[in-house]
Design a protein around this motif. Structure first.
Motif, PDB file in Angstrom:
ATOM      1  N   GLY A 115       0.826  -1.199   0.000  1.00  0.00           N
ATOM      2  CA  GLY A 115       0.000   0.000   0.000  1.00  0.00           C
ATOM      3  C   GLY A 115       0.861   1.250   0.000  1.00  0.00           C
ATOM      4  O   GLY A 115       1.983   1.241   0.497  1.00  0.00           O
ATOM      5  N   THR A 116       0.339   2.326  -0.586  1.00  0.00           N
ATOM      6  CA  THR A 116       1.062   3.597  -0.584  1.00  0.00           C
ATOM      7  C   THR A 116       0.946   4.247   0.794  1.00  0.00           C
ATOM      8  O   THR A 116       0.103   3.861   1.614  1.00  0.00           O
ATOM      9  N   VAL A 117       1.785   5.233   1.034  1.00  0.00           N
ATOM     10  CA  VAL A 117       1.857   5.832   2.359  1.00  0.00           C
ATOM     11  C   VAL A 117       0.508   6.388   2.806  1.00  0.00           C
ATOM     12  O   VAL A 117       0.156   6.322   3.989  1.00  0.00           O
ATOM     13  N   GLY A 118      -0.279   6.899   1.870  1.00  0.00           N
ATOM     14  CA  GLY A 118      -1.569   7.461   2.235  1.00  0.00           C
ATOM     15  C   GLY A 118      -2.614   6.422   2.596  1.00  0.00           C
ATOM     16  O   GLY A 118      -3.609   6.742   3.251  1.00  0.00           O
ATOM     17  N   ASP A 119      -2.390   5.208   2.167  1.00  0.00           N
ATOM     18  CA  ASP A 119      -3.370   4.142   2.401  1.00  0.00           C
ATOM     19  C   ASP A 119      -2.991   3.207   3.543  1.00  0.00           C
ATOM     20  O   ASP A 119      -3.843   2.470   4.054  1.00  0.00           O
ATOM     21  N   GLN A 173      -1.674   1.940  10.524  1.00  0.00           N
ATOM     22  CA  GLN A 173      -0.636   1.694  11.520  1.00  0.00           C
ATOM     23  C   GLN A 173      -0.538   0.217  11.873  1.00  0.00           C
ATOM     24  O   GLN A 173       0.558  -0.339  11.956  1.00  0.00           O
ATOM     25  N   GLU A 174      -1.686  -0.424  12.058  1.00  0.00           N
ATOM     26  CA  GLU A 174      -1.657  -1.832  12.457  1.00  0.00           C
ATOM     27  C   GLU A 174      -1.066  -2.729  11.379  1.00  0.00           C
ATOM     28  O   GLU A 174      -0.447  -3.758  11.680  1.00  0.00           O
ATOM     29  N   THR A 175      -1.209  -2.331  10.109  1.00  0.00           N
ATOM     30  CA  THR A 175      -0.630  -3.104   9.005  1.00  0.00           C
ATOM     31  C   THR A 175       0.893  -3.055   9.060  1.00  0.00           C
ATOM     32  O   THR A 175       1.570  -4.086   8.928  1.00  0.00           O
ATOM     33  N   VAL A 176       1.426  -1.857   9.269  1.00  0.00           N
ATOM     34  CA  VAL A 176       2.879  -1.695   9.342  1.00  0.00           C
ATOM     35  C   VAL A 176       3.434  -2.414  10.568  1.00  0.00           C
ATOM     36  O   VAL A 176       4.450  -3.117  10.494  1.00  0.00           O
ATOM     37  N   LEU A 177       2.773  -2.255  11.695  1.00  0.00           N
ATOM     38  CA  LEU A 177       3.243  -2.893  12.934  1.00  0.00           C
ATOM     39  C   LEU A 177       3.211  -4.413  12.830  1.00  0.00           C
ATOM     40  O   LEU A 177       4.115  -5.097  13.317  1.00  0.00           O
ATOM     41  N   LEU A 178       2.185  -4.962  12.182  1.00  0.00           N
ATOM     42  CA  LEU A 178       2.108  -6.416  12.033  1.00  0.00           C
ATOM     43  C   LEU A 178       3.239  -6.924  11.144  1.00  0.00           C
ATOM     44  O   LEU A 178       3.815  -7.990  11.414  1.00  0.00           O
ATOM     45  N   SER A 179       3.573  -6.169  10.104  1.00  0.00           N
ATOM     46  CA  SER A 179       4.675  -6.553   9.226  1.00  0.00           C
ATOM     47  C   SER A 179       5.988  -6.625  10.013  1.00  0.00           C
ATOM     48  O   SER A 179       6.731  -7.609   9.931  1.00  0.00           O
ATOM     49  N   PHE A 222      14.258 -13.995   6.541  1.00  0.00           N
ATOM     50  CA  PHE A 222      13.826 -13.657   5.184  1.00  0.00           C
ATOM     51  C   PHE A 222      13.563 -12.166   5.064  1.00  0.00           C
ATOM     52  O   PHE A 222      12.755 -11.602   5.809  1.00  0.00           O
ATOM     53  N   SER A 223      14.260 -11.525   4.126  1.00  0.00           N
ATOM     54  CA  SER A 223      13.972 -10.137   3.785  1.00  0.00           C
ATOM     55  C   SER A 223      13.373 -10.124   2.378  1.00  0.00           C
ATOM     56  O   SER A 223      12.467 -10.881   2.079  1.00  0.00           O
ATOM     57  N   GLY A 224      13.889  -9.288   1.485  1.00  0.00           N
ATOM     58  CA  GLY A 224      13.344  -9.239   0.132  1.00  0.00           C
ATOM     59  C   GLY A 224      14.005  -8.158  -0.688  1.00  0.00           C
ATOM     60  O   GLY A 224      14.645  -7.238  -0.146  1.00  0.00           O
ATOM     61  N   ALA A 225      13.853  -8.272  -1.998  1.00  0.00           N
ATOM     62  CA  ALA A 225      14.538  -7.361  -2.917  1.00  0.00           C
ATOM     63  C   ALA A 225      14.102  -5.908  -2.758  1.00  0.00           C
ATOM     64  O   ALA A 225      14.847  -4.993  -3.128  1.00  0.00           O
ATOM     65  N   THR A 226      12.909  -5.664  -2.199  1.00  0.00           N
ATOM     66  CA  THR A 226      12.469  -4.276  -2.017  1.00  0.00           C
ATOM     67  C   THR A 226      13.326  -3.537  -0.997  1.00  0.00           C
ATOM     68  O   THR A 226      13.266  -2.310  -0.918  1.00  0.00           O
ATOM     69  N   ALA A 227      14.122  -4.256  -0.224  1.00  0.00           N
ATOM     70  CA  ALA A 227      15.070  -3.581   0.671  1.00  0.00           C
ATOM     71  C   ALA A 227      16.117  -2.823  -0.131  1.00  0.00           C
ATOM     72  O   ALA A 227      16.677  -1.826   0.332  1.00  0.00           O
ATOM     73  N   ALA A 273       5.967  -0.160   3.277  1.00  0.00           N
ATOM     74  CA  ALA A 273       6.112  -0.926   4.513  1.00  0.00           C
ATOM     75  C   ALA A 273       6.908  -2.204   4.285  1.00  0.00           C
ATOM     76  O   ALA A 273       7.681  -2.631   5.146  1.00  0.00           O
ATOM     77  N   VAL A 274       6.733  -2.809   3.109  1.00  0.00           N
ATOM     78  CA  VAL A 274       7.492  -4.011   2.772  1.00  0.00           C
ATOM     79  C   VAL A 274       8.977  -3.694   2.683  1.00  0.00           C
ATOM     80  O   VAL A 274       9.823  -4.426   3.209  1.00  0.00           O
ATOM     81  N   SER A 275       9.304  -2.583   2.012  1.00  0.00           N
ATOM     82  CA  SER A 275      10.697  -2.167   1.869  1.00  0.00           C
ATOM     83  C   SER A 275      11.335  -1.894   3.228  1.00  0.00           C
ATOM     84  O   SER A 275      12.459  -2.331   3.505  1.00  0.00           O
ATOM     85  N   ALA A 276      10.615  -1.168   4.072  1.00  0.00           N
ATOM     86  CA  ALA A 276      11.144  -0.832   5.393  1.00  0.00           C
ATOM     87  C   ALA A 276      11.338  -2.091   6.240  1.00  0.00           C
ATOM     88  O   ALA A 276      12.353  -2.241   6.933  1.00  0.00           O
ATOM     89  N   THR A 277      10.384  -2.997   6.170  1.00  0.00           N
ATOM     90  CA  THR A 277      10.501  -4.240   6.924  1.00  0.00           C
ATOM     91  C   THR A 277      11.689  -5.059   6.455  1.00  0.00           C
ATOM     92  O   THR A 277      12.500  -5.553   7.257  1.00  0.00           O
ATOM     93  N   ASN A 278      11.814  -5.208   5.136  1.00  0.00           N
ATOM     94  CA  ASN A 278      12.918  -6.010   4.596  1.00  0.00           C
ATOM     95  C   ASN A 278      14.280  -5.395   4.905  1.00  0.00           C
ATOM     96  O   ASN A 278      15.246  -6.115   5.198  1.00  0.00           O
ATOM     97  N   GLY A 279      14.364  -4.084   4.841  1.00  0.00           N
ATOM     98  CA  GLY A 279      15.614  -3.422   5.203  1.00  0.00           C
ATOM     99  C   GLY A 279      15.972  -3.670   6.662  1.00  0.00           C
ATOM    100  O   GLY A 279      17.133  -3.870   7.004  1.00  0.00           O
TER     101      GLY A 279
END
Length: 238
Positions: free
Chosen positions: A89-93, A96-102, A130-135, A144-150
Motif C-alpha cells: 500500500g502507498t503511504v496514504g493508504d 498503523q496496524e498493518t505496518v506494525l504487524l509486518s 527472510f527479507s526481500g529485494a524491495t530492501a 512498509a514491505v521495503s522498510a521491513t525487509n531493510g
C-alpha cells in the motif's frame, strides 16, 4: 560445507510456496525438520507422508507462544523464519496496524526466536531470516514491505555479532513464482512475470526451489554470517 544429516531444523511458515520448498530441501539433505505456524494441524496434513517432518504451533507476534515452542523443542540446530504479513500500500493508504504487524512478524518475531532458541543451540547452529529485494529496490506501494525487509537485513548483521559463533544470515528473494501473485489473475500475473523476466539480467522469474537452495547454502556454509543473500535474478540492478 557442513552436513544437515541428523540435525534438527525448525522452519517457521506456511505449508506451501517457499517454506515448503525449504522444508523439502532440508529433508532431502538429511535433516529432521520441525515445521511451525499458527495452524499446526494444517501443517501436519501438508507433510503427513513424511515421518521426519513434525508440526508445531507458534505465533511470532506472541512471545509466550515462542517460549512454549522452545520448551517443547528442547534443542534445535538451525532456525529458518519465512513468515511474513501482507503490508502493501502507498503511504496514504497504509494503516498503523498493518505496518506494525509486518514488523512484528518479520523483525520482532525473529528477535524473539533468537532470544529463546539461541541458548538451546550448538555453537555451529544458525538462523536464516527472510527479507526481500524491495530492501534494495523500493517501489511505489511497497513502502512498509521495503522498510521491513531493510530492517531484516540489518537485524541479521546485528544478531550475527551478538550471537556469535552461532551464524545469522538473511535470504532476500526477488520476484518468485509462488501463490503470492495468484490474486492478480492469470492474465495479469503472466504479463507481470513476462515484463520482469524481460527486464532482469537472469531473464526469468525465480522459483521456490531457487530460494530453498540459497537457504541450504546459508545453513551449511560455516564461514558465512551477517550476509543478506540476494535471490532475485539481478532485479534491483535495472
Amino acid at each position: 560445507m557442513t552436513s544437515l544429516e541428523g540435525r534438527k531444523v525448525l522452519v517457521v511458515g506456511r505449508g506451501s510456496g517457499i517454506a515448503r520448498a525449504v522444508v523439502l530441501a532440508a529433508r532431502a539433505a538429511g535433516a529432521e525438520v520441525v515445521v511451525a505456524g499458527r495452524d499446526a494441524d494444517t501443517l501436519a496434513k501438508a507433510y503427513d507422508d513424511d515421518p521426519g517432518i513434525t508440526a508445531e504451533t507458534v505465533d511470532l507476534t506472541d512471545e509466550q507462544s515462542i517460549v512454549a515452542l522452545a520448551d517443547r523443542l528442547g534443542t534445535v540446530d538451525h532456525v529458518v523464519s519465512t513468515a511474513s504479513a501482507r503490508a502493501r500500500g502507498t503511504v496514504g493508504d497504509l494503516k498503523q496496524e498493518t505496518v506494525l504487524l509486518s514488523f512484528s512478524t518479520k523483525v520482532v518475531g525473529p528477535v524473539l526466536l533468537a532470544k529463546h532458541l539461541a541458548p538451546r543451540m550448538p555453537a555451529d547452529g544458525s538462523f536464516v531470516l527472510f527479507s526481500g529485494a524491495t530492501a534494495r529496490k523500493p517501489a511505489i506501494g511497497m513502502l512498509a514491505v521495503s522498510a521491513t525487509n531493510g530492517a531484516v537485513d540489518a537485524l541479521a548483521k546485528a544478531l550475527a555479532v551478538e550471537l556469535a559463533p552461532i551464524r545469522v544470515n538473511a535470504v532476500s528473494p526477488g520476484t518468485i513464482d509462488t501463490g503470492a501473485y495468484d490474486a492478480l489473475g492469470e492474465e495479469k500475473k503472466a504479463a507481470l512475470f513476462a515484463q520482469r523476466a524481460e527486464a532482469n539480467p537472469a531473464r526469468r522469474i525465480g522459483t521456490a526451489d531457487d530460494v530453498a537452495q540459497a537457504v541450504l547454502f546459508a545453513l551449511t556454509t560455516p564461514f558465512l554470517t551477517g550476509a543478506a543473500l540476494p535471490v532475485d535474478g539481478g532485479e534491483p540492478l535495472v
